[in-house]
Design a protein around this motif. Structure first.
Motif, PDB file in Angstrom:
ATOM      1  N   GLU A  29       0.911  -0.977  -0.162  1.00 11.69           N
ATOM      2  CA  GLU A  29      -0.216   0.409   0.082  1.00 11.69           C
ATOM      3  C   GLU A  29       0.965   1.247   0.045  1.00 11.69           C
ATOM      4  O   GLU A  29       0.347   1.943  -0.110  1.00 11.69           O
ATOM      5  CB  GLU A  29      -0.579   0.073   1.325  1.00 11.69           C
ATOM      6  CG  GLU A  29      -2.181  -0.786   1.056  1.00 11.69           C
ATOM      7  CD  GLU A  29      -3.006  -1.373   1.976  1.00 11.69           C
ATOM      8  OE1 GLU A  29      -2.807  -0.829   3.111  1.00 11.69           O
ATOM      9  OE2 GLU A  29      -3.875  -1.676   2.435  1.00 11.69           O
ATOM     10  N   ARG A  30       1.993   1.453   0.808  1.00  7.02           N
ATOM     11  CA  ARG A  30       3.283   2.474   0.808  1.00  7.02           C
ATOM     12  C   ARG A  30       3.153   2.563  -0.125  1.00  7.02           C
ATOM     13  O   ARG A  30       3.680   3.822  -0.725  1.00  7.02           O
ATOM     14  CB  ARG A  30       3.486   1.868   1.254  1.00  7.02           C
ATOM     15  CG  ARG A  30       4.797   3.172   2.020  1.00  7.02           C
ATOM     16  CD  ARG A  30       6.296   2.528   2.774  1.00  7.02           C
ATOM     17  NE  ARG A  30       6.623   1.592   2.363  1.00  7.02           N
ATOM     18  CZ  ARG A  30       7.596   1.622   1.186  1.00  7.02           C
ATOM     19  NH1 ARG A  30       8.000   3.132   1.218  1.00  7.02           N
ATOM     20  NH2 ARG A  30       7.820   0.091   1.720  1.00  7.02           N
ATOM     21  N   VAL A  31       3.979   1.938  -1.353  1.00  6.07           N
ATOM     22  CA  VAL A  31       4.454   1.725  -2.799  1.00  6.07           C
ATOM     23  C   VAL A  31       3.618   2.515  -2.842  1.00  6.07           C
ATOM     24  O   VAL A  31       3.967   3.159  -4.128  1.00  6.07           O
ATOM     25  CB  VAL A  31       5.013   0.555  -2.741  1.00  6.07           C
ATOM     26  CG1 VAL A  31       6.105   0.349  -4.465  1.00  6.07           C
ATOM     27  CG2 VAL A  31       6.425   0.364  -2.285  1.00  6.07           C
ATOM     28  N   LEU A  32       2.290   1.781  -3.471  1.00  2.00           N
ATOM     29  CA  LEU A  32       1.677   2.184  -5.084  1.00  2.00           C
ATOM     30  C   LEU A  32       1.394   3.371  -4.077  1.00  2.00           C
ATOM     31  O   LEU A  32       1.401   4.850  -5.315  1.00  2.00           O
ATOM     32  CB  LEU A  32       0.289   1.343  -4.332  1.00  2.00           C
ATOM     33  CG  LEU A  32       0.189  -0.563  -4.689  1.00  2.00           C
ATOM     34  CD1 LEU A  32      -0.545  -0.896  -4.329  1.00  2.00           C
ATOM     35  CD2 LEU A  32       0.876  -0.074  -6.353  1.00  2.00           C
ATOM     36  N   ASP A  33       0.908   4.250  -3.021  1.00  2.00           N
ATOM     37  CA  ASP A  33       0.737   5.274  -2.627  1.00  2.00           C
ATOM     38  C   ASP A  33       1.937   6.100  -3.170  1.00  2.00           C
ATOM     39  O   ASP A  33       1.989   7.832  -3.649  1.00  2.00           O
ATOM     40  CB  ASP A  33       0.680   5.531  -1.014  1.00  2.00           C
ATOM     41  CG  ASP A  33       0.077   7.249  -0.548  1.00  2.00           C
ATOM     42  OD1 ASP A  33      -1.120   7.236  -1.231  1.00  2.00           O
ATOM     43  OD2 ASP A  33       0.923   7.776  -0.270  1.00  2.00           O
ATOM     44  N   LEU A  34       2.961   5.549  -3.498  1.00  2.00           N
ATOM     45  CA  LEU A  34       4.110   6.360  -4.018  1.00  2.00           C
ATOM     46  C   LEU A  34       4.278   6.173  -5.151  1.00  2.00           C
ATOM     47  O   LEU A  34       4.830   7.666  -5.830  1.00  2.00           O
ATOM     48  CB  LEU A  34       5.627   6.412  -2.878  1.00  2.00           C
ATOM     49  CG  LEU A  34       5.796   6.220  -1.771  1.00  2.00           C
ATOM     50  CD1 LEU A  34       7.300   5.146  -1.328  1.00  2.00           C
ATOM     51  CD2 LEU A  34       5.879   7.590  -1.894  1.00  2.00           C
ATOM     52  N   LEU A  35       4.288   5.536  -5.224  1.00  2.00           N
ATOM     53  CA  LEU A  35       3.568   5.737  -7.220  1.00  2.00           C
ATOM     54  C   LEU A  35       3.048   6.323  -7.744  1.00  2.00           C
ATOM     55  O   LEU A  35       3.239   6.933  -8.812  1.00  2.00           O
ATOM     56  CB  LEU A  35       3.178   3.896  -7.075  1.00  2.00           C
ATOM     57  CG  LEU A  35       4.250   3.062  -7.784  1.00  2.00           C
ATOM     58  CD1 LEU A  35       3.663   1.540  -8.016  1.00  2.00           C
ATOM     59  CD2 LEU A  35       5.683   3.810  -9.041  1.00  2.00           C
ATOM     60  N   ILE A  36       1.259   6.896  -7.349  1.00  2.00           N
ATOM     61  CA  ILE A  36       0.653   7.748  -7.504  1.00  2.00           C
ATOM     62  C   ILE A  36       1.535   8.979  -7.691  1.00  2.00           C
ATOM     63  O   ILE A  36       1.028  10.233  -8.344  1.00  2.00           O
ATOM     64  CB  ILE A  36      -0.762   7.242  -6.895  1.00  2.00           C
ATOM     65  CG1 ILE A  36      -0.718   6.283  -6.475  1.00  2.00           C
ATOM     66  CG2 ILE A  36      -1.520   8.866  -7.094  1.00  2.00           C
ATOM     67  CD1 ILE A  36      -2.610   6.173  -6.149  1.00  2.00           C
ATOM     68  N   ASN A  37       1.760   9.588  -6.255  1.00  2.00           N
ATOM     69  CA  ASN A  37       2.563  10.810  -5.983  1.00  2.00           C
ATOM     70  C   ASN A  37       3.512  10.854  -7.114  1.00  2.00           C
ATOM     71  O   ASN A  37       3.325  12.192  -7.401  1.00  2.00           O
ATOM     72  CB  ASN A  37       2.844  11.047  -4.298  1.00  2.00           C
ATOM     73  CG  ASN A  37       1.450  10.704  -3.921  1.00  2.00           C
ATOM     74  OD1 ASN A  37       0.107  11.882  -4.398  1.00  2.00           O
ATOM     75  ND2 ASN A  37       1.158  10.270  -3.772  1.00  2.00           N
ATOM     76  N   LEU A  44      11.906   3.792  -4.191  1.00  2.00           N
ATOM     77  CA  LEU A  44      11.480   2.258  -4.836  1.00  2.00           C
ATOM     78  C   LEU A  44      12.792   2.311  -5.767  1.00  2.00           C
ATOM     79  O   LEU A  44      12.489   1.456  -6.781  1.00  2.00           O
ATOM     80  CB  LEU A  44       9.928   3.556  -5.903  1.00  2.00           C
ATOM     81  CG  LEU A  44       8.848   4.057  -5.004  1.00  2.00           C
ATOM     82  CD1 LEU A  44       8.300   5.238  -5.623  1.00  2.00           C
ATOM     83  CD2 LEU A  44       8.346   2.699  -4.676  1.00  2.00           C
ATOM     84  N   SER A  45      13.208   2.690  -6.504  1.00  6.08           N
ATOM     85  CA  SER A  45      14.120   2.213  -6.859  1.00  6.08           C
ATOM     86  C   SER A  45      13.385   2.151  -7.980  1.00  6.08           C
ATOM     87  O   SER A  45      14.286   0.796  -9.065  1.00  6.08           O
ATOM     88  CB  SER A  45      15.141   1.164  -5.341  1.00  6.08           C
ATOM     89  OG  SER A  45      15.792   1.191  -5.400  1.00  6.08           O
TER      90      SER A  45
END
Length: 93
Positions: A29-37, A44-45
């Protein structure tokens, strides 16, 4: 704002992964949120793929968990993100 498009293969792989590793949901969930923003946030590398996955991108969720995705055109200024696959390095490459 950028949107996530959940591919069928991604959904299937996510369900399989969460069945084996239910504790990883928060990291995903944290990574998907970062991906959006900001899909190019350093932690994220995010990197472009080569070979059979040329044109796609990958980012790291944890030590051995990757998300494969593509940028796709949208009606907005930013490209949306099509989630293609999730799994270990060995599973997705």
């Amino acid at each position: 704002m950028r949107e996530l498009i959940w591919g069928k293969t991604f959904i299937k792989a996510l369900k399989r992964h969460l069945k084996r590793n239910p504790d990883s949901i928060k990291d995903i969930e944290r990574v998907l949120d970062l991906l959006i923003n900001d899909p190019f946030k350093p932690n994220l590398s995010t990197h472009k793929l080569k070979g059979k996955l040329t044109g796609s991108w990958a980012c790291c969720v944890g030590y051995d968990l990757r998300i494969i995705f593509d940028f796709v055109e949208s009606n907005k200024n930013e490209k949306d993100i099509l989630l293609i696959e999730i799994g270990s390095h060995e599973e997705v490459y």
